[in-house]
Design a protein around this motif. Structure first.
Motif, PDB file in Angstrom:
ATOM      1  N   ALA A   7       6.126   8.974   2.041  1.00  0.00           N
ATOM      2  CA  ALA A   7       5.412   8.282   0.968  1.00  0.00           C
ATOM      3  C   ALA A   7       5.725   8.977  -0.353  1.00  0.00           C
ATOM      4  N   ILE A   8       5.855   8.168  -1.407  1.00  0.00           N
ATOM      5  CA  ILE A   8       5.979   8.675  -2.769  1.00  0.00           C
ATOM      6  C   ILE A   8       4.847   8.049  -3.573  1.00  0.00           C
ATOM      7  N   VAL A   9       3.985   8.884  -4.137  1.00  0.00           N
ATOM      8  CA  VAL A   9       2.849   8.395  -4.908  1.00  0.00           C
ATOM      9  C   VAL A   9       2.965   8.930  -6.333  1.00  0.00           C
ATOM     10  N   LEU A  10       3.146   8.012  -7.282  1.00  0.00           N
ATOM     11  CA  LEU A  10       3.259   8.360  -8.704  1.00  0.00           C
ATOM     12  C   LEU A  10       2.065   7.789  -9.456  1.00  0.00           C
ATOM     13  N   SER A  11       1.466   8.607 -10.292  1.00  0.00           N
ATOM     14  CA  SER A  11       0.225   8.213 -10.964  1.00  0.00           C
ATOM     15  C   SER A  11       0.374   6.945 -11.795  1.00  0.00           C
ATOM     16  N   GLU A  12       1.510   6.776 -12.462  1.00  0.00           N
ATOM     17  CA  GLU A  12       1.661   5.607 -13.333  1.00  0.00           C
ATOM     18  C   GLU A  12       1.626   4.306 -12.557  1.00  0.00           C
ATOM     19  N   GLN A  13       2.029   4.340 -11.303  1.00  0.00           N
ATOM     20  CA  GLN A  13       2.060   3.121 -10.497  1.00  0.00           C
ATOM     21  C   GLN A  13       0.689   2.730  -9.978  1.00  0.00           C
ATOM     22  N   LEU A  14      -0.260   3.689  -9.990  1.00  0.00           N
ATOM     23  CA  LEU A  14      -1.629   3.411  -9.543  1.00  0.00           C
ATOM     24  C   LEU A  14      -2.604   3.261 -10.693  1.00  0.00           C
ATOM     25  N   ARG A  32       9.464  17.761   7.773  1.00  0.00           N
ATOM     26  CA  ARG A  32       9.675  16.358   8.167  1.00  0.00           C
ATOM     27  C   ARG A  32      10.524  16.272   9.431  1.00  0.00           C
ATOM     28  N   ALA A  33      11.503  17.156   9.546  1.00  0.00           N
ATOM     29  CA  ALA A  33      12.344  17.154  10.740  1.00  0.00           C
ATOM     30  C   ALA A  33      11.538  17.488  11.990  1.00  0.00           C
ATOM     31  N   ALA A  34      10.428  18.206  11.792  1.00  0.00           N
ATOM     32  CA  ALA A  34       9.569  18.577  12.922  1.00  0.00           C
ATOM     33  C   ALA A  34       8.616  17.455  13.313  1.00  0.00           C
ATOM     34  N   GLY A  35       8.704  16.321  12.599  1.00  0.00           N
ATOM     35  CA  GLY A  35       7.862  15.188  12.954  1.00  0.00           C
ATOM     36  C   GLY A  35       6.568  15.101  12.182  1.00  0.00           C
ATOM     37  N   ILE A  36       6.401  15.954  11.172  1.00  0.00           N
ATOM     38  CA  ILE A  36       5.227  15.911  10.307  1.00  0.00           C
ATOM     39  C   ILE A  36       5.545  15.019   9.114  1.00  0.00           C
ATOM     40  N   LYS A  37       4.636  14.112   8.779  1.00  0.00           N
ATOM     41  CA  LYS A  37       4.851  13.230   7.641  1.00  0.00           C
ATOM     42  C   LYS A  37       4.767  14.026   6.341  1.00  0.00           C
ATOM     43  N   VAL A  38       5.643  13.699   5.390  1.00  0.00           N
ATOM     44  CA  VAL A  38       5.692  14.428   4.127  1.00  0.00           C
ATOM     45  C   VAL A  38       5.650  13.434   2.961  1.00  0.00           C
ATOM     46  N   ALA A  39       4.747  13.689   2.025  1.00  0.00           N
ATOM     47  CA  ALA A  39       4.596  12.841   0.845  1.00  0.00           C
ATOM     48  C   ALA A  39       4.797  13.653  -0.425  1.00  0.00           C
ATOM     49  N   MET A  40       5.336  13.005  -1.453  1.00  0.00           N
ATOM     50  CA  MET A  40       5.383  13.586  -2.789  1.00  0.00           C
ATOM     51  C   MET A  40       4.318  12.897  -3.632  1.00  0.00           C
ATOM     52  N   LEU A  41       3.459  13.682  -4.253  1.00  0.00           N
ATOM     53  CA  LEU A  41       2.367  13.175  -5.081  1.00  0.00           C
ATOM     54  C   LEU A  41       2.509  13.786  -6.475  1.00  0.00           C
ATOM     55  N   SER A  42       2.796  12.942  -7.462  1.00  0.00           N
ATOM     56  CA  SER A  42       3.115  13.466  -8.791  1.00  0.00           C
ATOM     57  C   SER A  42       2.403  12.697  -9.892  1.00  0.00           C
ATOM     58  N   ASN A  43       1.835  13.439 -10.853  1.00  0.00           N
ATOM     59  CA  ASN A  43       1.467  12.835 -12.121  1.00  0.00           C
ATOM     60  C   ASN A  43       2.770  12.526 -12.844  1.00  0.00           C
ATOM     61  N   SER A  44       2.981  11.268 -13.166  1.00  0.00           N
ATOM     62  CA  SER A  44       4.301  10.781 -13.534  1.00  0.00           C
ATOM     63  C   SER A  44       4.785  11.244 -14.909  1.00  0.00           C
ATOM     64  N   PHE A  45       6.104  11.426 -15.001  1.00  0.00           N
ATOM     65  CA  PHE A  45       6.790  11.670 -16.265  1.00  0.00           C
ATOM     66  C   PHE A  45       7.327  10.369 -16.848  1.00  0.00           C
ATOM     67  N   GLY A  46       7.042   9.252 -16.195  1.00  0.00           N
ATOM     68  CA  GLY A  46       7.684   7.995 -16.547  1.00  0.00           C
ATOM     69  C   GLY A  46       8.987   7.851 -15.780  1.00  0.00           C
ATOM     70  N   LEU A  47       9.435   6.619 -15.631  1.00  0.00           N
ATOM     71  CA  LEU A  47      10.636   6.353 -14.833  1.00  0.00           C
ATOM     72  C   LEU A  47      11.777   5.745 -15.638  1.00  0.00           C
ATOM     73  N   SER A  48      11.502   5.344 -16.869  1.00  0.00           N
ATOM     74  CA  SER A  48      12.531   4.682 -17.668  1.00  0.00           C
ATOM     75  C   SER A  48      12.335   5.016 -19.149  1.00  0.00           C
ATOM     76  N   PRO A  49      13.430   5.346 -19.830  1.00  0.00           N
ATOM     77  CA  PRO A  49      14.834   5.250 -19.419  1.00  0.00           C
ATOM     78  C   PRO A  49      15.328   6.415 -18.557  1.00  0.00           C
ATOM     79  N   PHE A  50      14.507   7.439 -18.361  1.00  0.00           N
ATOM     80  CA  PHE A  50      14.941   8.591 -17.560  1.00  0.00           C
ATOM     81  C   PHE A  50      14.028   8.754 -16.365  1.00  0.00           C
ATOM     82  N   ASN A  51      14.614   8.760 -15.168  1.00  0.00           N
ATOM     83  CA  ASN A  51      13.868   8.953 -13.935  1.00  0.00           C
ATOM     84  C   ASN A  51      14.144  10.365 -13.418  1.00  0.00           C
ATOM     85  N   PRO A  52      13.237  11.316 -13.651  1.00  0.00           N
ATOM     86  CA  PRO A  52      13.507  12.704 -13.251  1.00  0.00           C
ATOM     87  C   PRO A  52      13.561  12.900 -11.741  1.00  0.00           C
TER      88      PRO A  52
END
Length: 208
Positions: A133-140, A100-120
């Motif tokens: 970008a952050i892409v979590l499966s549960e949100q889509l 990312r520091a080199a100017g390349i865009k970086v995204a995290m793409l995860s099949n979600s563990f859920g966000l509540s009550p614990f956000n890993p």
């Protein structure tokens, strides 16, 4: 080829291997070796609840109840306990930051563990500020390897498939990305993956 985007899986790529975390969890809970893996990947109720959690059709607390019941352990805050031994993989995190520091865009793409009550993601410090970008499966409502989640990630990065590299530790998640023109790396070892990334991104990566 000059790549402009890097897409990284979370569990097992940006973190240590999920198997190691699972084995530590089994020891901490006094479970038989393999019991947790069986509950998640082989027990019909466990497979169903995890899929439902990943696409936002079940809550983390419902997952806690079902998996706790299968394992016959206290379900209270179970996801937090189950991921208590999940730690970041320093080589991969540093590679993401250098990229990312080199100017390349970086995204995290995860099949979600859920966000509540614990956000890993938040617990490990992998939340806002680190990503383009952050892409979590549960949100889509879709999870890897559904092609829609890769297409959505490209849209979030505003890049074409052939401009991106995707790293995942599950081989089954790679072909749909490749079908969109994304260069893929099957992650099995951090040192090997970082070397592959450095080779692919060498035109724009600064010296370490």
């Amino acid at each position: 080829m000059t790549y402009r985007g890097l897409i990284l899986d979370f569990g097992g790529v940006l973190t240590i291997r999920m198997r190691l975390n699972g084995e530590a969890f089994e020891r901490s809970e006094g479970l038989a070796p393999g019991a947790y893996t069986h509950a998640l990947n082989e027990h019909p109720d466990g497979v169903a609840i995890y899929k439902a959690l990943e696409i936002g059709e079940a809550t983390q607390e419902q997952w806690n109840q079902v998996i706790g019941g299968i394992l016959r352990i206290d379900p209270t805050d179970l996801m937090r306990r189950a991921l208590a031994n999940l730690h970041l993989e320093p080589l991969m995190v540093e590679a993401a930051r250098r990229t990312r520091a080199a100017g390349i865009k970086v995204a995290m793409l995860s099949n979600s563990f859920g966000l509540s009550p614990f956000n890993p993601y938040e617990a490990l410090g992998m939340w806002d500020g680190e990503w383009d970008a952050i892409v979590l499966s549960e949100q889509l409502g879709v999870r890897k390897p559904d092609p829609a989640i890769y297409q959505h990630t490209l849209e979030q990065l505003q890049l074409a498939g052939d401009e991106c590299v995707f790293v995942d530790d599950h081989a089954v998640n790679l072909p749909p990305a490749e079908a969109l023109g994304i260069r893929t790396i099957h992650h099995t070892d951090a040192t090997v993956t970082v070397a592959q990334l450095d080779a692919l991104l060498e035109r724009t990566m600064p010296a370490a």
